[in-house]
Design an enzyme around this catalytic site. Structure first.
Site, PDB file in Angstrom:
ATOM      1  N   PRO A   7       0.781  -1.241   0.000  1.00 16.49           N
ATOM      2  CA  PRO A   7       0.000   0.000   0.000  1.00 16.49           C
ATOM      3  C   PRO A   7       0.814   1.293   0.000  1.00 16.49           C
ATOM      4  O   PRO A   7       0.230   2.366   0.004  1.00 16.49           O
ATOM      5  CB  PRO A   7      -0.783  -0.113   1.309  1.00 16.49           C
ATOM      6  CG  PRO A   7       0.092  -0.923   2.200  1.00 16.49           C
ATOM      7  CD  PRO A   7       0.802  -1.898   1.320  1.00 16.49           C
ATOM      8  N   ASP A  56       4.577   1.593 -11.048  1.00 10.49           N
ATOM      9  CA  ASP A  56       3.363   2.405 -11.071  1.00 10.49           C
ATOM     10  C   ASP A  56       3.456   3.594 -10.115  1.00 10.49           C
ATOM     11  O   ASP A  56       4.317   3.649  -9.242  1.00 10.49           O
ATOM     12  CB  ASP A  56       2.162   1.555 -10.662  1.00 10.49           C
ATOM     13  CG  ASP A  56       1.681   0.672 -11.796  1.00 10.49           C
ATOM     14  OD1 ASP A  56       2.098   0.901 -12.936  1.00 10.49           O
ATOM     15  OD2 ASP A  56       0.892  -0.247 -11.526  1.00 10.49           O
ATOM     16  N   LYS A  84      -0.256   5.371 -14.184  1.00 12.55           N
ATOM     17  CA  LYS A  84      -1.423   4.721 -13.585  1.00 12.55           C
ATOM     18  C   LYS A  84      -2.007   5.507 -12.436  1.00 12.55           C
ATOM     19  O   LYS A  84      -2.137   5.030 -11.331  1.00 12.55           O
ATOM     20  CB  LYS A  84      -1.092   3.305 -13.054  1.00 12.55           C
ATOM     21  CG  LYS A  84      -0.771   2.324 -14.114  1.00 12.55           C
ATOM     22  CD  LYS A  84      -2.010   1.597 -14.511  1.00 12.55           C
ATOM     23  CE  LYS A  84      -1.628   0.487 -15.456  1.00 12.55           C
ATOM     24  NZ  LYS A  84      -2.651  -0.184 -16.064  1.00 12.55           N
ATOM     25  N   GLY A 129       1.263  -1.356  -7.416  1.00 17.00           N
ATOM     26  CA  GLY A 129       0.730  -1.013  -6.094  1.00 17.00           C
ATOM     27  C   GLY A 129      -0.153  -2.131  -5.559  1.00 17.00           C
ATOM     28  O   GLY A 129      -0.863  -2.796  -6.309  1.00 17.00           O
ATOM     29  N   GLY A 130      -0.098  -2.350  -4.240  1.00 18.89           N
ATOM     30  CA  GLY A 130      -0.959  -3.357  -3.621  1.00 18.89           C
ATOM     31  C   GLY A 130      -0.609  -4.758  -4.086  1.00 18.89           C
ATOM     32  O   GLY A 130       0.555  -5.168  -4.057  1.00 18.89           O
ATOM     33  N   ILE A 157      -5.362  -7.675  -7.739  1.00 18.76           N
ATOM     34  CA  ILE A 157      -6.562  -6.998  -7.216  1.00 18.76           C
ATOM     35  C   ILE A 157      -6.644  -5.642  -7.896  1.00 18.76           C
ATOM     36  O   ILE A 157      -5.889  -4.712  -7.582  1.00 18.76           O
ATOM     37  CB  ILE A 157      -6.508  -6.810  -5.679  1.00 18.76           C
ATOM     38  CG1 ILE A 157      -6.360  -8.150  -4.949  1.00 18.76           C
ATOM     39  CG2 ILE A 157      -7.751  -6.065  -5.187  1.00 18.76           C
ATOM     40  CD1 ILE A 157      -7.602  -9.003  -4.909  1.00 18.76           C
ATOM     41  N   THR A 180      -2.821  -5.947  -0.357  1.00 18.30           N
ATOM     42  CA  THR A 180      -3.775  -5.098  -1.077  1.00 18.30           C
ATOM     43  C   THR A 180      -4.336  -4.008  -0.158  1.00 18.30           C
ATOM     44  O   THR A 180      -4.314  -4.135   1.077  1.00 18.30           O
ATOM     45  CB  THR A 180      -4.901  -5.961  -1.676  1.00 18.30           C
ATOM     46  OG1 THR A 180      -5.680  -5.140  -2.554  1.00 18.30           O
ATOM     47  CG2 THR A 180      -5.805  -6.565  -0.621  1.00 18.30           C
ATOM     48  N   ALA A 181      -4.823  -2.934  -0.782  1.00 17.33           N
ATOM     49  CA  ALA A 181      -5.263  -1.749  -0.025  1.00 17.33           C
ATOM     50  C   ALA A 181      -6.305  -2.087   1.036  1.00 17.33           C
ATOM     51  O   ALA A 181      -6.279  -1.507   2.130  1.00 17.33           O
ATOM     52  CB  ALA A 181      -5.821  -0.704  -0.992  1.00 17.33           C
ATOM     53  N   MET A 213     -11.357   2.692  -5.603  1.00 15.48           N
ATOM     54  CA  MET A 213     -11.566   3.693  -6.649  1.00 15.48           C
ATOM     55  C   MET A 213     -12.945   4.328  -6.571  1.00 15.48           C
ATOM     56  O   MET A 213     -13.575   4.599  -7.588  1.00 15.48           O
ATOM     57  CB  MET A 213     -11.334   3.061  -8.043  1.00 15.48           C
ATOM     58  CG  MET A 213      -9.875   2.754  -8.294  1.00 15.48           C
ATOM     59  SD  MET A 213      -9.596   1.807  -9.801  1.00 15.48           S
ATOM     60  CE  MET A 213      -9.740   0.140  -9.202  1.00 15.48           C
ATOM     61  N   GLY A 217      -3.933   4.339   3.446  1.00 14.92           N
ATOM     62  CA  GLY A 217      -3.962   3.235   4.412  1.00 14.92           C
ATOM     63  C   GLY A 217      -2.652   2.458   4.403  1.00 14.92           C
ATOM     64  O   GLY A 217      -2.008   2.299   3.372  1.00 14.92           O
TER      65      GLY A 217
HETATM   66  C1  LIG Z   1      -6.013   0.784  -9.472  1.00 12.91           C
HETATM   67  S1  LIG Z   1      -6.419   0.359  -7.833  1.00 12.91           S
HETATM   68  C2  LIG Z   1      -5.048  -0.626  -7.438  1.00 12.91           C
HETATM   69  C3  LIG Z   1      -5.279  -1.521  -6.252  1.00 12.91           C
HETATM   70  C4  LIG Z   1      -4.040  -2.309  -5.869  1.00 12.91           C
HETATM   71  N1  LIG Z   1      -3.704  -3.263  -6.893  1.00 12.91           N
HETATM   72  C5  LIG Z   1      -4.221  -3.010  -4.537  1.00 12.91           C
HETATM   73  O1  LIG Z   1      -4.205  -4.248  -4.496  1.00 12.91           O
HETATM   74  O2  LIG Z   1      -4.366  -2.323  -3.517  1.00 12.91           O
HETATM   75  C6  LIG Z   1      -6.111   1.872  -6.986  1.00 12.91           C
HETATM   76  C7  LIG Z   1      -7.085   2.090  -5.841  1.00 12.91           C
HETATM   77  O3  LIG Z   1      -6.725   1.283  -4.719  1.00 12.91           O
HETATM   78  C8  LIG Z   1      -7.013   1.963  -3.519  1.00 12.91           C
HETATM   79  N2  LIG Z   1      -5.752   2.161  -2.791  1.00 12.91           N
HETATM   80  C9  LIG Z   1      -4.528   1.798  -3.190  1.00 12.91           C
HETATM   81  N3  LIG Z   1      -3.613   2.058  -2.232  1.00 12.91           N
HETATM   82  C10 LIG Z   1      -4.300   2.605  -1.206  1.00 12.91           C
HETATM   83  C11 LIG Z   1      -3.945   3.082   0.089  1.00 12.91           C
HETATM   84  N4  LIG Z   1      -2.677   3.031   0.535  1.00 12.91           N
HETATM   85  N5  LIG Z   1      -4.924   3.582   0.895  1.00 12.91           N
HETATM   86  C12 LIG Z   1      -6.197   3.636   0.468  1.00 12.91           C
HETATM   87  N6  LIG Z   1      -6.600   3.175  -0.740  1.00 12.91           N
HETATM   88  C13 LIG Z   1      -5.665   2.674  -1.562  1.00 12.91           C
HETATM   89  C14 LIG Z   1      -7.680   3.281  -3.898  1.00 12.91           C
HETATM   90  O4  LIG Z   1      -9.081   3.072  -3.918  1.00 12.91           O
HETATM   91  C15 LIG Z   1      -7.116   3.495  -5.297  1.00 12.91           C
HETATM   92  O5  LIG Z   1      -7.971   4.336  -6.052  1.00 12.91           O
END
Ligand SMILES: C[S@@+](CC[C@H](N)C(=O)[O-])C[C@H]1O[C@@H](n2cnc3c(N)ncnc32)[C@H](O)[C@@H]1O
Length: 239
Positions: free
Chosen positions: A14, A37, A59, A90-91, A95, A120-121, A172, A201
């Site tokens: 995250p 990314d 991204k 990311g994450g 996911i 994941t987030a 998102m 987060g």
């Molecule tokens: C394109 S998605 C990618 C998700 C990523 N693959 C994952 O597994 O967390 C991007 C979205 O994930 C969420 N997100 C990613 N990192 C975050 C974080 N540290 N805190 C809160 N939301 C996060 C948000 O909703 C953001 O718009």
């Protein structure tokens, strides 16, 4: 002709460098090239070799972002040059990260690839907000859902997600939170249903906003400070 390289799709978690896996760190240190990314913590790039080629793939909704086809083409070009490539996402790569599309493109081109999971987030945000995604008394299931659609007519079946004892982790959803709130209430969700917004987060600068669904939708725009935001809804969100 160089022998074909290998691509590792690696989850960067995250945004806190300490939340990458040991395997992710090792692969970054071995890579000839890293394609990364926007949501990846910049500090982790220091773990690459000085001669490692670094390619930014963007991204981020609303700002610079490579087209998926261009990212696939970059991965193929590097692997065809015989390089060991880390595709840092990311994450978790699988996911809402288009990891599946990248694996398909690589496999179709005959390039070997492997996937290294990341945090994941939803897991990171649950920890920051101290909202257990499952709980023996309050939440027997958790659903990861995206509020982002590929086309305007691809609706999300929110009514189908309305089940007691289920925590929804909505990715998102910030940019369209008013519409999301409207669609959720049309689908039968209570406007006072407990919800939590979590920004950044899993990092040291995580921020949390708690309240009812409609209340948070009204406050979100003024509250958000520009980091990625996840919405937790139902389950133990109100506890
Ligand atoms: C394109 S998605 C990618 C998700 C990523 N693959 C994952 O597994 O967390 C991007 C979205 O994930 C969420 N997100 C990613 N990192 C975050 C974080 N540290 N805190 C809160 N939301 C996060 C948000 O909703 C953001 O718009």
């Amino acid at each position: 002709m160089a022998s074909l390289g290998m691509v590792y799709l690696v989850g960067a978690g995250p945004g806190d460098p300490e939340l990458l896996t040991i395997k992710a760190r090792r692969l970054l240190g071995e890579a000839d090239a890293v394609v990364y990314d926007y949501l990846v913590a910049p500090e982790v790039l220091a773990w690459t070799r000085p001669d490692c080629e670094r390619v930014f793939a963007g991204k981020k909704g609303g700002s610079f972002s490579c087209a998926q086809g261009d990212i696939d083409a970059t991965l193929l070009r590097l692997a065809r040059a015989g390089k060991t490539v880390v595709r840092l996402k990311g994450g978790d790569p699988f996911i809402f990260g288009r990891g599946g599309e990248e694996v398909e493109a690589l496999t179709a081109a005959g390039i070997s690839c492997a996937v290294v999971p990341g945090i994941t987030a939803a897991l990171a945000c649950a920890a920051s907000a101290r909202v257990p995604l499952t709980h023996r008394d309050h939440a027997h299931a958790v659903t990861f859902v995206t509020a982002h659609r590929r086309g305007p007519n691809l609706g999300i079946d929110y009514a189908g997600l309305l089940k007691p004892g289920v925590t929804l982790a909505i990715y998102m959803g910030l940019a369209t939170i008013s519409r999301l709130c409207h669609e959720l209430t049309e689908a039968g969700f209570d406007t006072t249903m407990p919800a939590v917004l979590v920004e950044n987060g899993g990092t040291n600068h995580a921020r949390v906003l708690r309240g009812g669904l409609a209340e948070l939708a009204a406050q979100a725009g003024a509250w958000a400070a520009g980091g990625p935001v996840l919405i937790l809804l139902g389950g133990t969100s109100g506890a």
